[in-house]
Write a protein that holds these residues in place. Structure first.
Motif, mmCIF file in Angstrom:
data_model
loop_
_atom_site.group_PDB
_atom_site.id
_atom_site.type_symbol
_atom_site.label_atom_id
_atom_site.label_comp_id
_atom_site.label_asym_id
_atom_site.label_seq_id
_atom_site.Cartn_x
_atom_site.Cartn_y
_atom_site.Cartn_z
ATOM 1 N N VAL A 83 -38.425 -0.720 -52.035
ATOM 2 C CA VAL A 83 -39.532 -0.051 -51.356
ATOM 3 C C VAL A 83 -40.128 -0.995 -50.310
ATOM 4 O O VAL A 83 -40.671 -2.050 -50.668
ATOM 5 N N GLU A 120 -43.174 5.308 -48.836
ATOM 6 C CA GLU A 120 -42.793 5.516 -50.224
ATOM 7 C C GLU A 120 -43.680 4.645 -51.107
ATOM 8 O O GLU A 120 -43.930 3.476 -50.801
ATOM 9 N N PHE A 193 -47.010 10.605 -53.707
ATOM 10 C CA PHE A 193 -45.675 10.469 -54.283
ATOM 11 C C PHE A 193 -44.663 11.432 -53.676
ATOM 12 O O PHE A 193 -43.452 11.211 -53.775
ATOM 13 N N THR A 194 -45.140 12.519 -53.053
ATOM 14 C CA THR A 194 -44.221 13.442 -52.373
ATOM 15 C C THR A 194 -44.158 13.156 -50.873
ATOM 16 O O THR A 194 -43.445 13.855 -50.146
ATOM 17 N N ARG A 195 -44.916 12.153 -50.425
ATOM 18 C CA ARG A 195 -44.914 11.713 -49.024
ATOM 19 C C ARG A 195 -45.272 12.864 -48.079
ATOM 20 O O ARG A 195 -44.622 13.105 -47.068
ATOM 21 N N VAL A 209 -38.337 14.490 -55.489
ATOM 22 C CA VAL A 209 -38.150 13.543 -54.396
ATOM 23 C C VAL A 209 -37.170 12.464 -54.836
ATOM 24 O O VAL A 209 -36.880 12.309 -56.018
ATOM 25 N N SER A 211 -35.486 8.336 -53.383
ATOM 26 C CA SER A 211 -35.573 7.246 -52.420
ATOM 27 C C SER A 211 -34.393 7.274 -51.458
ATOM 28 O O SER A 211 -34.569 7.230 -50.248
ATOM 29 N N ARG A 212 -33.175 7.324 -51.983
ATOM 30 C CA ARG A 212 -31.994 7.399 -51.129
ATOM 31 C C ARG A 212 -30.795 7.800 -51.983
ATOM 32 O O ARG A 212 -30.872 7.824 -53.217
#
Length: 381
Positions: A83, A120, A193-195, A209, A211-212
């Motif tokens: 992050v 994030e 947290f959901t950006r 959601v 990260s990648r």
């Protein structure tokens, strides 16, 4: 991290209704490469730091690398998540002291009117974080929660393992069959947290959601099911529907292109969410039922723009998509519904997704939609 909000790496504290202290599998902060000029702290804060004896200040990019963990190790035992963050520090003699995050000294080279996606967040970005572990088919799942969510956590604890089993019954066992559920207590937590922007998702009960995606390892990194404060108003059965819906997104993530049509991704998730529940068509799809009763049967599947959050069109889009998935399952069978998902979820131009649908069902899109419209007319009398 804010003072007092860091995760514990020691033994959990005494158990409370929401669980115990979060224990991480790993945690590391390291300096990140930086191109361009150094960012210093100026203005009034810079003057105050200088008056307090600081000889230098610095805002530096760092990378927080962590992996859960849960209420105990190894917990969900997930891959490491990186992050990006920024920290502000000041030098006093030979020591550097942490002041806070990079927001203490905004980057003047960034246009404040330019839309930037929110960063994030790590789970301990908000205070009061606790964790509870739940055994599920793929191993330990973890419920991360925040103050004021005790009753919701209890419902999730009750429904999580059955929800994993229900998604597996439809999709098969070729997915992780465990999950991290974040139960938020405020709109700010859910937005963080959901950006998304605060207030943008007020009507949502949950979102999934990540990260990648590590394509080489075929792994989704940092996948989370985030429950909104509104989920606290749901019954135990309602929480089960939401978990099955969101876990369908977890299960299908690696097979779903970014441009897969939402009538497919949301429709099948809604179908699995409500699969096995005994509810009337008009209860699940009240707006769609009213439209059909008025003689206005949908002529096409909803477009992605119809799913805009918290609008009448969005509610109708979700209900229409659920009904189409339900129609396909009833007429062609669940195996073909899954086959249609795998084919159409590859995304691409409309001609490509139409060909994928035809290959899965054996009829072209126009025929399938015509059959669906006839089926809809029989659901509402």
């Amino acid at each position: 991290p804010r003072s007092g909000d860091r995760p514990s790496s020691s033994a959990p504290a005494a158990t409370v209704p929401r669980g115990s202290n979060l224990v991480l599998r790993t945690l590391q902060y390291r300096l990140a490469p930086s191109a361009g000029p150094e960012r210093l702290i100026g203005g009034e804060l810079g003057v105050r730091l200088n008056d307090a004896g600081a000889s230098d200040t610095w805002v530096t990019p760092i990378t927080a690398s962590y992996a859960l963990g849960g209420a105990a190790r190894p917990g969900v035992d997930e891959p490491v998540i990186d992050v990006p963050q920024e920290l502000a520090v000041a030098r006093y003699g030979d020591d550097w002291k942490l002041l806070g995050d990079g927001s203490l000294a905004p980057d003047e080279s960034v246009d404040p009117t330019q839309e930037v996606r929110p960063p994030e967040l790590v789970p301990w970005a908000f205070g009061g974080l606790l964790a509870d572990d739940v055994p599920t088919a793929g191993g330990t799942s973890s419920i991360l929660s925040y103050p004021g969510t005790d009753r919701t956590v209890a419902k999730v604890r009750d429904q999580l393992a059955p929800a994993v089993a229900a998604v597996t019954a439809f999709w098969g066992d070729a997915w992780v069959r465990k999950a991290v559920i974040q139960v938020t207590g405020t709109p700010e937590q859910f937005a963080g947290f959901t950006r998304t922007a605060p207030g943008e998702t007020n009507a949502a009960a949950a979102a999934t959601v990540f990260s990648r995606i590590d394509g080489g390892a075929k792994t989704v990194i940092g996948q989370r099911v985030v429950l909104a404060p509104a989920a606290g108003q749901l019954s135990v059965a309602g929480i089960g529907v939401v978990l099955r819906h969101e876990l369908t997104h977890v299960a299908t993530r690696l097979d779903t292109a970014d441009d897969a049509p939402m009538w497919l991704t949301e429709g099948v998730a809604e179908y699995v969410g409500r699969r096995g529940t005994k509810v009337d068509f008009t209860d699940v799809a009240p707006e769609l039922s009213a439209q059909i009763a008025a003689g206005d049967v949908p002529k096409a599947l909803p477009s992605d723009k119809d799913f805009s959050v918290d609008t009448d069109a969005a509610r109708l889009a979700y209900q229409s998509s659920w009904s189409f998935a339900t129609f396909v399952a009833q007429k062609y069978g669940e195996d073909k519904l899954k086959r249609m998902y795998l084919a159409v979820a590859q995304g691409g131009p409309v001609a490509k997704t139409d060909a994928a649908l035809a290959g899965a069902l054996g009829v072209d899109r126009a025929t399938a939609v015509a059959q669906w419209r006839t089926w809809l007319g029989k659901q509402v009398r």
